[in-house]
Design a protein around this motif. Sequence first.
Motif, short mmCIF file in Angstrom:
data_model
loop_
_atom_site.label_atom_id
_atom_site.label_comp_id
_atom_site.label_asym_id
_atom_site.label_seq_id
_atom_site.Cartn_x
_atom_site.Cartn_y
_atom_site.Cartn_z
N SER A 85 -5.85 -9.40 19.07
CA SER A 85 -6.63 -8.51 18.21
C SER A 85 -6.83 -7.14 18.82
CB SER A 85 -7.98 -9.15 17.87
OG SER A 85 -8.71 -9.41 19.05
N LEU A 86 -6.81 -7.04 20.14
CA LEU A 86 -6.93 -5.73 20.78
C LEU A 86 -5.71 -4.87 20.48
CD1 LEU A 86 -8.46 -3.78 22.59
CD2 LEU A 86 -7.40 -4.87 24.57
N ALA A 87 -4.52 -5.44 20.57
CA ALA A 87 -3.30 -4.70 20.25
C ALA A 87 -3.33 -4.24 18.80
CB ALA A 87 -2.06 -5.55 20.53
N PHE A 88 -3.77 -5.13 17.91
CA PHE A 88 -3.83 -4.78 16.49
C PHE A 88 -4.87 -3.67 16.26
CE2 PHE A 88 -5.47 -5.51 12.13
CZ PHE A 88 -4.32 -5.15 11.45
N SER A 89 -6.02 -3.76 16.91
CA SER A 89 -7.06 -2.74 16.71
C SER A 89 -6.58 -1.37 17.20
CB SER A 89 -8.36 -3.14 17.38
OG SER A 89 -8.25 -3.13 18.78
N ARG A 90 -5.74 -1.35 18.23
CA ARG A 90 -5.19 -0.08 18.70
C ARG A 90 -4.22 0.50 17.68
NH1 ARG A 90 -4.54 -1.80 24.99
NH2 ARG A 90 -6.70 -1.37 25.56
N VAL A 91 -3.43 -0.34 17.05
CA VAL A 91 -2.52 0.13 15.99
C VAL A 91 -3.35 0.65 14.82
CG1 VAL A 91 -0.82 -0.60 14.27
CG2 VAL A 91 -0.58 -1.34 16.65
N VAL A 92 -4.38 -0.07 14.44
CA VAL A 92 -5.25 0.36 13.35
C VAL A 92 -5.84 1.73 13.66
CG1 VAL A 92 -7.43 -0.09 12.13
CG2 VAL A 92 -5.82 -1.96 12.55
N GLU A 93 -6.38 1.89 14.85
CA GLU A 93 -6.99 3.15 15.25
C GLU A 93 -5.99 4.30 15.22
OE1 GLU A 93 -8.78 4.80 19.38
OE2 GLU A 93 -9.57 2.87 18.72
N ALA A 94 -4.77 4.03 15.66
CA ALA A 94 -3.75 5.08 15.72
C ALA A 94 -3.19 5.44 14.36
CB ALA A 94 -2.61 4.64 16.65
N GLN A 95 -3.14 4.49 13.41
CA GLN A 95 -2.41 4.71 12.17
C GLN A 95 -3.27 4.85 10.92
OE1 GLN A 95 0.76 5.31 12.41
NE2 GLN A 95 0.85 4.75 14.58
N VAL A 96 -4.52 4.42 10.94
CA VAL A 96 -5.31 4.39 9.71
C VAL A 96 -5.50 5.78 9.11
CG1 VAL A 96 -7.62 4.47 10.76
CG2 VAL A 96 -7.26 3.26 8.58
N GLY A 97 -5.67 6.80 9.93
CA GLY A 97 -5.86 8.15 9.39
C GLY A 97 -4.64 8.63 8.62
N MET A 98 -3.46 8.43 9.18
CA MET A 98 -2.23 8.84 8.52
C MET A 98 -2.04 8.05 7.22
SD MET A 98 1.10 7.51 8.01
CE MET A 98 1.25 6.31 9.32
N LEU A 99 -2.29 6.75 7.26
CA LEU A 99 -2.13 5.94 6.06
C LEU A 99 -3.08 6.39 4.95
CD1 LEU A 99 -1.82 2.42 7.72
CD2 LEU A 99 0.01 3.72 6.63
N HIS A 100 -4.31 6.70 5.32
CA HIS A 100 -5.29 7.16 4.34
C HIS A 100 -4.85 8.49 3.72
CE1 HIS A 100 -9.03 8.90 2.75
NE2 HIS A 100 -9.32 7.64 2.46
N ARG A 101 -4.36 9.42 4.57
CA ARG A 101 -3.92 10.72 4.05
C ARG A 101 -2.77 10.56 3.06
NH1 ARG A 101 -4.00 12.01 9.40
NH2 ARG A 101 -1.72 12.09 9.47
N VAL A 102 -1.78 9.78 3.43
CA VAL A 102 -0.63 9.56 2.54
C VAL A 102 -1.11 8.97 1.22
CG1 VAL A 102 1.46 8.18 2.21
CG2 VAL A 102 1.11 9.38 4.36
N ALA A 103 -1.91 7.92 1.30
CA ALA A 103 -2.36 7.25 0.08
C ALA A 103 -3.25 8.15 -0.76
CB ALA A 103 -3.10 5.95 0.44
N TYR A 104 -4.12 8.94 -0.11
CA TYR A 104 -5.00 9.82 -0.88
C TYR A 104 -4.19 10.86 -1.63
CZ TYR A 104 -8.77 12.77 -2.36
OH TYR A 104 -9.62 13.48 -3.14
N ARG A 105 -3.21 11.43 -0.95
CA ARG A 105 -2.41 12.46 -1.60
C ARG A 105 -1.52 11.88 -2.68
NH1 ARG A 105 -2.36 15.16 4.02
NH2 ARG A 105 -3.82 16.86 3.67
N MET A 106 -1.15 10.64 -2.54
CA MET A 106 -0.34 9.99 -3.57
C MET A 106 -1.20 9.57 -4.77
SD MET A 106 2.98 9.58 -2.65
CE MET A 106 3.44 8.24 -3.71
N LEU A 107 -2.42 9.10 -4.51
CA LEU A 107 -3.24 8.49 -5.55
C LEU A 107 -4.38 9.37 -6.03
CD1 LEU A 107 -3.44 4.92 -4.00
CD2 LEU A 107 -1.97 5.66 -5.89
N GLY A 108 -4.88 10.28 -5.17
CA GLY A 108 -5.97 11.15 -5.57
C GLY A 108 -7.33 10.48 -5.63
N ASP A 109 -7.46 9.33 -4.99
CA ASP A 109 -8.71 8.59 -5.04
C ASP A 109 -9.01 8.01 -3.66
OD1 ASP A 109 -10.13 5.79 -5.35
OD2 ASP A 109 -10.62 6.90 -7.19
N GLY A 110 -10.17 8.37 -3.09
CA GLY A 110 -10.51 7.95 -1.74
C GLY A 110 -10.65 6.45 -1.58
#
Length: 198
Positions: free
Chosen positions: A28-53
């Motif tokens: 779970s520590l390895a996974f949490s590090r991936v989450v921390e590193a990637q969640v911002g980018m994933l949110h930006r891509v999805a927000y710009r694609m969908l327009g809904d937070g």
Amino acid sequence: MAQEAAAREPATANDDDAVMARIAGRDSLAFSRVVEAQVGMLHRVAYRMLGDGAEAEDVAQEALLRLWASADRWRTGQAGIAAWLTRVAVNLCLDRLRRRRFSSDAEVPERADETPGADEAMDEARLRAAALAALGDLTERHRAAIVLTYYEELPNAAAAEVLEMKLKAFESLLLRARGAMRAALAERGLTTLTGEAA
């Protein structure tokens, strides 16, 4: 900001393969590090694609959960965790967009407050709103090409991989997407994002 830039830099295949092996072993520590590193980018891509937070958060979470769930099926030597997650997020967004059409002129929520002058802020907000509204007029594939290339600054080869396309086909798609974006901006009285009147 530096962390997001570092998250975008391609890790070596061996690094990502090692991380995925740990995640497959339910580290779970390895996974949490991936989450921390990637969640911002994933949110930006999805927000710009969908327009809904809220939908963007759902997409980011679903992409990360899919990584966790399919870790034991990871194939070594793939493009990397970031590329895999981006592909999943874009596909999830495309699925949602196929189910509904919408237009959003809401601003992408920013994490850092770099307050410009009032006039500059108003101009930037107006141009950003026009760009997002124009982005909402594009087809799903055109929108994905613009978001990945101009908002996420992926090289064409990486964006093509995310969309599971050949490079030449992606470049053709991007050319058409730029034309569609110019037309959508012109309909709003802009010829460029610098605010020149049409």
